[in-house]
Design an enzyme around this catalytic site. Structure first.
Site, short mmCIF file in Angstrom:
data_model
loop_
_atom_site.label_atom_id
_atom_site.label_comp_id
_atom_site.label_asym_id
_atom_site.label_seq_id
_atom_site.Cartn_x
_atom_site.Cartn_y
_atom_site.Cartn_z
CD GLN A 422 -1.34 0.62 3.61
OE1 GLN A 422 -2.55 0.61 3.36
NE2 GLN A 422 -0.86 0.97 4.78
CD1 TRP A 438 -3.34 9.21 0.70
CD2 TRP A 438 -5.37 10.12 0.71
NE1 TRP A 438 -4.03 8.66 1.74
CE2 TRP A 438 -5.27 9.20 1.78
CE3 TRP A 438 -6.55 10.83 0.53
CZ2 TRP A 438 -6.33 8.97 2.66
CZ3 TRP A 438 -7.61 10.59 1.41
CH2 TRP A 438 -7.50 9.67 2.45
CG ASP A 545 -9.16 2.94 1.95
OD1 ASP A 545 -10.26 2.57 2.41
OD2 ASP A 545 -8.19 3.27 2.65
CD GLU A 548 -15.29 5.61 4.05
OE1 GLU A 548 -14.25 5.80 4.71
OE2 GLU A 548 -15.36 4.86 3.08
CG ASP A 615 -9.47 1.37 8.90
OD1 ASP A 615 -9.12 0.53 8.05
OD2 ASP A 615 -9.45 2.59 8.70
CG HIS A 684 -3.28 -3.56 6.91
ND1 HIS A 684 -2.29 -2.68 7.29
CD2 HIS A 684 -4.15 -2.83 6.16
CE1 HIS A 684 -2.55 -1.48 6.79
NE2 HIS A 684 -3.68 -1.55 6.10
#
Length: 835
Positions: A422, A438, A545, A548, A615, A684
């Site tokens: 990631q 990002w 990812d 929301e 998470d 992870h």
């Protein structure tokens, strides 16, 4: 006129650690009124070929829906003497803080809680294949108990504020009935009472026949045509004569339930399997940090407004349920809604908007009802074999770290599907831990020789997976930037805007980001080009990812209501990724891509390759730790999310001098044992890798990881079958016992204690610290005997609980004695030197 406002709480740093529940409209209860001279004591109405709706005037009047030929079984019914349709007008406030949202009702202006039924009749036009059933009448305000059922004549004399309603039922398929409720505008002055005959419904039928409105949104993404009942304008004008400008913006549908009825589904729920007794909101948002587990929820709420979440907050809600009585219903559309299950005898759906649409499903078993649901909303595509052939190894740190861990895993003959990296974009340190830049391009400093590493892994049939999301951060502080994607998107004008017309900078944890506006016709193509560059390097999968956090006061290119768009955004985000995958694969036979998501809504399973649960805390706790990962897995499976999994060991760690949540070695090892029996076996490092025990921390953890990667591979043959079954029927890979034993009351009560893989493997994971024994329940109605994998012991009794020893490395796993699946699994374990 009702109002809407938002309150931003992003930068409020000292907050109430015990926030109160939001102010909302209570359960609305009213009476049902009808004229016995107009409506018969009992009448049966056909809805299409396969369904009947029964009207009965007994006990104050009620409706009951049945599927032929089983007319003694009701799949939906109203409460006798109670209003089943009601409405209200209220102001709305949404409080927002970093992906968490709270909806409040303020200034309740009007509640029309009582209902008349003036007419029930069939309507049929040439463009409707089957007759539809129309129910019409009025809703009006009044204190509960002030109206006697059946006294329509008295009511009309006292009628004050009221509004007309139209409810339509129509057959959608052999096992689905659609329903739709709409209202006219309320009057607020007393007008001359008029009879049912004065409603003159010829105009309604003409307009229904013309299919007046099509719903198309998100730049052509949703092209599925939906008939929307259009009530006649002349009737509305008659009602509105001399009336104020007030719209009903809350619709309530109330129907019967039973005290013992259990409600499963509602998307990915983390705290409860059975939601009876709860108010369940349908709002995509951050699940929260702790979600009621203490002391972490207290701390999260204190430092960030409502960041702790609660027992209902979720990334992926779905307005769908199945009950223990084999009743099932789902809502269409994307408006915010609440399912109120707090009353033992009824269900009340509260819809924020001017129309309520949904479907009632018929089925004889939970799996059959899942099939009915997913045949409409869509099912996942079969996963590529490579993603479910071995472990997906989550690593960070750069090329040398990957090579070093790869060497160690090879030495132990660990089956590996992929390395998931990631931090391929580079990493920055923030107040919450290690976070990513990002800006979706490889950081060539961190991952020098990127393409060469991918080619070397590919030669060993190991894929490389990465990370992206629909947000972009300014790169002013990063040194080695190739493309500045935020600036590109800003120049193309494809970012979500604020009220001033500039890019809406959305606070996210420790930095602000711009969010792609996929209603803009250029946005999807631009982002697909970014994905293309990524896979051109050899990448074959990624975590897609977020999704929301669309602000509810954002301005979208399409002009759509951002509240409705908020729930739809994760589906659009998934669809952009899906479209790219299909376009890429169409020109490369035999090759495949995979992406996995956490945010979703009702139709997301159709678009996403697979899901992960977000998470979780690195804890043993029930609402946001390892136990919640099991509940999320099973509840989402009932809701159509057939492929799901969690981060091995959890994600969220906290390391402060006076307050610590750190992943222990025991928790990590037990989570490995759990996830070896989910669709994907993926690690992870978490948000604070140095604070957490990792699979590579020492020889014990590495050996345990390799062992359970082999156990995971040992049932690959069955996993392939289940993946195919999911794509064809919507059945989840991991299943609550309710799905196969719907008549077993004890099985209904299970929460996280155990689950099934398909129908052939029973798993009872260790979910408590320091425990080396678990209680296992063997359900009633099973024709096979359950066989303990490690000892071979047979358990003949049904409806029986027993304690089973579970030393580290030996979770309670059972197969059906004599079954082909069980024998093949056991043989594979022997071949891998596990048994």
């Amino acid at each position: 006129m009702t109002s809407f406002k938002t309150s931003k709480k992003h930068h409020k740093h000292i907050n109430n650690p015990f926030p109160s529940n939001p102010k909302t409209l209570p359960l609305i209860q009213g009476s049902l009124v009808f004229d016995p001279k107009t409506l018969p004591p009992h009448q049966v109405y056909d809805i299409g070929h396969d369904f009947q709706l029964n009207w009965s005037s007994s006990n104050g009047g009620s409706l009951s829906l049945c599927r032929k030929p089983n007319l003694s079984r009701s799949i939906w019914s109203t409460v006798p003497g109670r209003a089943f349709v009601s409405a209200a007008a209220a102001d709305t406030e949404v409080q927002e803080s970093r992906g968490s949202f709270l909806v409040k009702d303020t200034n309740i202006r009007l509640v029309c809680n009582h209902q008349t039924v003036d007419e029930i009749r069939l309507i049929q036009k040439s463009d409707l294949e089957e007759p539809a059933l129309l129910i019409k009448g009025r809703v009006f305000s009044g204190k509960r108990g002030s109206v006697d059922s059946g006294s329509l004549e008295v009511v009309e004399k006292k009628l004050g504020a009221y509004a007309k309603y139209w409810m339509v039922f129509d057959q959608k398929s052999s096992d689905q009935v659609g329903f739709q409720v709409r209202f006219g505008r309320p009057n607020s002055v007393r007008e001359k009472a008029f009879s049912a005959r004065s409603y003159g419904y010829r105009g309604f039928a003409r307009k229904l026949g013309r299919i007046r409105r099509l719903r198309v949104g998100w730049s052509g993404y949703f092209l599925r045509k939906r008939v929307v009942v259009a009530f006649p304008q002349e009737e509305e004008n008659m009602v509105m004569k001399k009336a104020p400008c007030l719209d009903l913006n809350r619709i309530f549908l109330t129907y019967s339930s039973e005290r013992s009825e259990r409600f499963y589904g509602f998307g990915e729920q983390f705290s409860h399997m059975d939601l009876k007794g709860k108010r369940v909101p349908m709002l995509v948002q951050e699940q929260g940090i702790g979600r009621g587990d203490q002391p972490i929820t207290f701390a999260a709420n204190l430092v960030s407004y409502r960041a702790g979440g609660d027992e209902i907050t979720t990334y992926a809600p779905s307005p769908f349920y199945i009950t223990s009585k084999m009743r099932s219903l789902y809502l269409e559309g994307y408006n915010y809604s609440v399912f109120d299950l707090t009353n033992d005898e009824l269900v009340q759906i509260q819809m924020y908007g001017d129309m309520l649409e949904g479907r009632i499903l018929n089925g004889n078993s939970p799996l059959e009802l899942i099939e009915r649901f997913t045949e409409t909303i869509g099912r996942p595509q079969e996963l590529p074999e490579w993603i479910i052939s071995g472990a997906v190894v989550g690593l960070q740190g750069g090329t040398d770290v990957v090579r070093d861990i790869w060497d160690q895993l090879q030495a132990m003959e660990t089956p590996i599907s992929a390395f998931w990296l990631q931090d391929w974009v580079g990493q920055r340190n923030t107040v919450i831990g290690s976070q990513l830049w990002w800006n979706w391009e490889v950081d060539s400093t961190r991952y020098s020789g990127w393409r060469q590493m991918i080619e070397e892994l590919s030669a060993q049939k190991i894929k490389v997976m990465t990370y992206c999301n629909p947000c972009l951060a300014p790169m002013d502080e990063k040194k080695n930037v190739g493309r500045h994607l935020f600036e590109e998107a800003k120049k193309l004008d494809i970012l979500v805007k604020d009220k001033n017309g500039g890019p809406y900078m959305v606070p996210n944890t420790a930095f602000d980001v711009g969010m792609l506006d996929f209603t803009h016709p250029k946005a999807a193509a631009w982002f697909k080009q970014i994905l293309q560059e990524m896979v051109d390097d050899g990448v074959r999968g990624w975590m897609a990812d977020f999704g929301e956090g669309l602000p509810v006061d954002a301005c979208l290119y399409s002009g759509e209501d951002p509240i409705t768009a908020h729930n739809r955004y994760p589906e659009i985000w998934a669809r952009v990724n899906r479209e790219f995958v299909e376009e890429w694969e169409s020109s490369r036979p035999g090759e495949s891509l995979v992406f996995f998501m956490r945010a979703g809504f009702r139709d997301s399973p159709k678009w996403a390759s697979l899901f992960w649960e977000g998470d979780q805390m690195v804890s043993w706790q029930a609402n946001d730790g390892i136990k919640s990962a099991v509940v999320g897995l099973l509840s989402s499976g009932i809701s159509g999310y057939a492929f799901n999994h969690s981060d091995i060991g959890g994600y969220c760690a906290v390391s402060l001098p006076f307050f610590k949540y750190q992943r222990s070695e025991e928790l990590l090892l037990r989570w490995m044992e759990l996830n070896a029996f989910t669709t994907v076996f993926r690690t992870h490092e978490g948000n604070k890798p140095s604070c957490n025990s990792q699979f590579y921390s020492n020889q014990k953890t590495l050996s345990h990881f390799s062992r359970f990667a082999k156990i995971y591979k040992a049932w690959k043959f069955y996993r392939l079958q289940l993946v195919k079954e999911a794509s064809e029927k919507g059945h989840p890979v991991c299943r609550h016992l309710f799905l196969h034993y719907p008549k077993d009351e004890h099985a209904h009560k299970l929460r996280y204690e155990q689950f099934l893989v398909g129908s052939e493997i029973l798993v009872a994971p260790v979910l408590d610290k320091g425990k080396e024994v678990v209680k296992v329940y063997f359900p009633q109605g099973e024709s096979h005997v359950w066989k303990h994998v490690w000892t071979g012991k047979l358990h003949h009794k049904q409806g029986f609980e027993t304690w089973v020893e579970t030393p580290l490395g030996y979770p309670a796993i059972f197969v059906k004695d004599g079954s082909q699946i069980g024998e093949m699994f056991l043989q594979n374990l022997k071949d891998y030197n596990i048994l």
